[in-house]
Design a protein around this motif. Structure first.
Motif, short mmCIF file in Angstrom:
data_model
loop_
_atom_site.label_atom_id
_atom_site.label_comp_id
_atom_site.label_asym_id
_atom_site.label_seq_id
_atom_site.Cartn_x
_atom_site.Cartn_y
_atom_site.Cartn_z
N LEU A 67 0.82 -1.20 0.00
CA LEU A 67 0.00 0.00 0.00
C LEU A 67 0.86 1.26 0.00
O LEU A 67 0.48 2.28 -0.58
N PHE A 68 2.03 1.19 0.64
CA PHE A 68 2.96 2.33 0.60
C PHE A 68 3.38 2.62 -0.84
O PHE A 68 3.52 3.78 -1.23
N VAL A 69 3.60 1.57 -1.60
CA VAL A 69 3.96 1.74 -3.02
C VAL A 69 2.82 2.45 -3.76
O VAL A 69 3.06 3.39 -4.54
N LEU A 70 1.59 2.02 -3.48
CA LEU A 70 0.43 2.66 -4.12
C LEU A 70 0.30 4.12 -3.70
O LEU A 70 0.00 4.99 -4.52
N ILE A 71 0.53 4.39 -2.42
CA ILE A 71 0.44 5.77 -1.92
C ILE A 71 1.48 6.64 -2.60
O ILE A 71 1.21 7.78 -3.01
N GLY A 72 2.70 6.12 -2.76
CA GLY A 72 3.76 6.86 -3.45
C GLY A 72 3.37 7.20 -4.88
O GLY A 72 3.55 8.33 -5.33
N CYS A 73 2.83 6.22 -5.59
CA CYS A 73 2.39 6.45 -6.98
C CYS A 73 1.25 7.46 -7.03
O CYS A 73 1.22 8.36 -7.89
N LEU A 74 0.31 7.32 -6.10
CA LEU A 74 -0.86 8.19 -6.08
C LEU A 74 -0.48 9.64 -5.81
O LEU A 74 -0.94 10.56 -6.52
N THR A 75 0.36 9.87 -4.81
CA THR A 75 0.72 11.24 -4.47
C THR A 75 1.53 11.90 -5.58
O THR A 75 1.43 13.12 -5.78
N SER A 268 7.02 8.60 -21.65
CA SER A 268 8.38 8.23 -21.23
C SER A 268 8.74 8.82 -19.87
O SER A 268 9.66 8.34 -19.20
N GLU A 269 8.01 9.86 -19.42
CA GLU A 269 8.30 10.49 -18.13
C GLU A 269 7.63 9.77 -16.97
O GLU A 269 8.00 9.98 -15.81
N LEU A 270 6.63 8.92 -17.26
CA LEU A 270 5.85 8.29 -16.19
C LEU A 270 6.68 7.43 -15.25
O LEU A 270 6.51 7.52 -14.02
N PRO A 271 7.57 6.53 -15.75
CA PRO A 271 8.34 5.70 -14.81
C PRO A 271 9.13 6.52 -13.80
O PRO A 271 9.11 6.22 -12.59
N ALA A 272 9.82 7.56 -14.27
CA ALA A 272 10.59 8.41 -13.35
C ALA A 272 9.67 9.16 -12.39
O ALA A 272 9.99 9.33 -11.20
N LEU A 273 8.52 9.59 -12.91
CA LEU A 273 7.55 10.29 -12.08
C LEU A 273 7.04 9.40 -10.95
O LEU A 273 6.96 9.81 -9.79
N LEU A 274 6.71 8.15 -11.29
CA LEU A 274 6.20 7.22 -10.28
C LEU A 274 7.25 6.90 -9.24
O LEU A 274 6.95 6.72 -8.06
N TRP A 275 8.50 6.81 -9.65
CA TRP A 275 9.57 6.45 -8.72
C TRP A 275 10.05 7.65 -7.90
O TRP A 275 10.13 7.60 -6.68
N GLN A 276 10.36 8.75 -8.57
CA GLN A 276 10.97 9.90 -7.90
C GLN A 276 9.95 10.91 -7.40
O GLN A 276 10.27 11.75 -6.56
N ASN A 291 6.78 19.80 -4.95
CA ASN A 291 7.63 18.64 -5.18
C ASN A 291 7.38 17.55 -4.14
O ASN A 291 7.22 17.84 -2.95
N GLY A 292 7.34 16.30 -4.58
CA GLY A 292 7.16 15.20 -3.63
C GLY A 292 6.40 14.05 -4.23
O GLY A 292 6.11 14.02 -5.43
#
Length: 435
Positions: A67-75, A268-276, A291-292
């Motif tokens: 769920l933390f992973v999902l929260i990170g992607c969501l925010t 192409s920006e989505l993977p970096a966006l989801l991670w960083q 930012n966050g």
């Protein structure tokens, strides 16, 4: 008792050193894992079984990590899709100077409930509220207290909150049942807090605050009404009691589509966006406020939860906490069940400096005090989650205060945070029959 004292004393010493020197709390938690593992080995537990105990504890929060992973992607996607900018832009314009502190509290309540994060709320809505407060010449301590109260409204009772999900997982209770119970038991503190904030700012003039800083949202994002749908979707699915992981996944997918189509984010920006997470130009005001998010932002809290939860396996299979548990449980006839949970919460929050470990320790120590698991979950939510924010040396309070530039004295005005445990203690003492 000597071995138990040495193990717990070593852990507390490690925590104290980290607090005094300003080191990451993760180091103290790792040291605690070593201390408790050594204790288990001293008691004759085989090394393989110690590892199994640690894994057993971590296994209890496996779903939380997902769920933390999902929260990170969501925010991250709520920022990139314009959901959070839309909410910030239009809600900040509703602020009335005469009732500014009340507005700041309510806006932070709304944002924290939608996102489930206190730190994320204070770094966006909290920062904006403090900027406006400074422009109005209001007390930063008063505004800081209102913001602190508001950000922990959602951190405590949002179905997206990592702390609420952790309590639900440890107590094996339904998150939506817990949320409903939390809303019910916080009604009086919420109303009283609103009245206090109205009274404290009733003499502020009618001059409108300078809101030109919000124009950057209009310049950088397409603030179309469609951008708020991912947040609305979360609320609707929560009302329908849809499993939180499915609700978050649906909101993530919708926010991703909006980011691609409306905000013109490239695929192409989505993977970096989801991670960083979302990243505006470094050094800009937009970067400071927005930012966050991202999976990476959840790494530290995930590490804290994983390491903290590993202790529970050792606690459950050894006598390490038996003395502490016995002393605290003996206090039930005097303090009542809620009072015992509250005392446990104060002690565990004072020595742990975060929310996760006190939740785990309190659930371990107080397990069995209440007949219903839902009552224990509610007691933990009404004590640990908010008391952690009142500890001057704990990260739950110091990080938000530093983020918005509020003084330590703002804790005195964080009415909602301390009214919740006090009100529920009074209810347990005067209105709940003896068990």
């Amino acid at each position: 008792m000597v071995a138990e004292t040495l193990a717990l004393g070593g852990f507390l010493a490690g925590l104290a050193i980290c607090v005094i020197t300003g080191q990451e709390i993760l180091y103290a938690l790792l040291f605690g894992m070593i201390c408790f593992s050594a204790y288990a080995l001293y008691r004759g537990v085989m090394p393989a079984n110690v590892l199994r105990m640690l894994a057993e504890g971590m296994g209890k929060v496996a779903m939380i990590i997902f769920l933390f992973v999902l929260i990170g992607c969501l925010t991250a996607l709520w920022r990139a899709s314009g959901t959070i900018p839309f909410i910030l832009y239009y809600s900040s314009g509703l602020i009335q100077p005469r009732y500014f502190v009340l507005c700041a509290f309510l806006l932070c309540c709304m944002m924290s409930f939608l996102t489930g994060t206190s730190f994320g709320t204070v770094s966006t809505m909290g920062v904006i509220c403090m900027m406006i407060s400074n422009a109005l010449g209001l007390s930063p301590a008063l505004t800081g207290g209102a913001v602190l109260s508001g950000i922990y409204f959602g951190d405590r009772c949002s179905p997206m909150s990592s702390s609420a999900l952790l309590v639900s997982s440890l107590t094996k209770t339904d998150i939506y049942t817990n949320v409903r119970n939390m809303m019910r038991t916080s009604l009086v503190p919420f109303v009283v807090t609103c009245l206090v904030y109205v009274a404290l700012t009733g003499n502020v003039g009618q001059a409108s605050p300078e809101l030109s800083m919000l124009n950057m949202f209009e310049e950088q994002f397409a603030l179309h009404w469609i951008t708020v749908i991912p947040a609305v979707l979360i609320l609707v699915l929560a009302l329908l009691r849809v499993n939180v992981k499915y609700a978050m996944t649906a909101s993530i997918l919708l926010a991703a589509v909006i980011a691609l189509v409306v905000q013109k984010v490239s695929l192409s920006e989505l993977p970096a966006l989801l991670w960083q997470g979302y990243r505006a130009g470094e050094g800009t005001k937009l970067a400071e406020m927005l930012n966050g998010g991202g999976i990476q932002s959840m790494a530290k809290v995930a590490g804290i939860v994983l390491i903290s939860s590993s202790y529970s396996g050792i606690f459950a299979h050894t006598r390490l906490l038996s003395g502490v548990r016995r002393l605290l449980r003996n206090s039930v006839p005097v303090l009542r069940p809620f009072g015992t949970v509250m005392l446990t919460a104060i002690l565990t929050c004072a020595v742990s400096c975060n929310q996760s470990l006190p939740v785990i320790l309190t659930s371990q120590i107080c397990d069995g005090i209440y007949e219903k698991k839902e009552d224990l979950a509610l007691a933990i939510e009404n004590t640990v989650i908010v008391i952690a924010a009142l500890i001057p040396w704990g990260i739950a309070g110091t990080v938000p205060m530093a983020t918005m530039g509020a003084p330590l004295t703002c804790l005195l005005f964080a009415c909602y945070i301390y009214l919740i445990p006090l009100w529920n203690l009074l209810k347990d003492v005067f209105f709940v029959p003896n068990r």
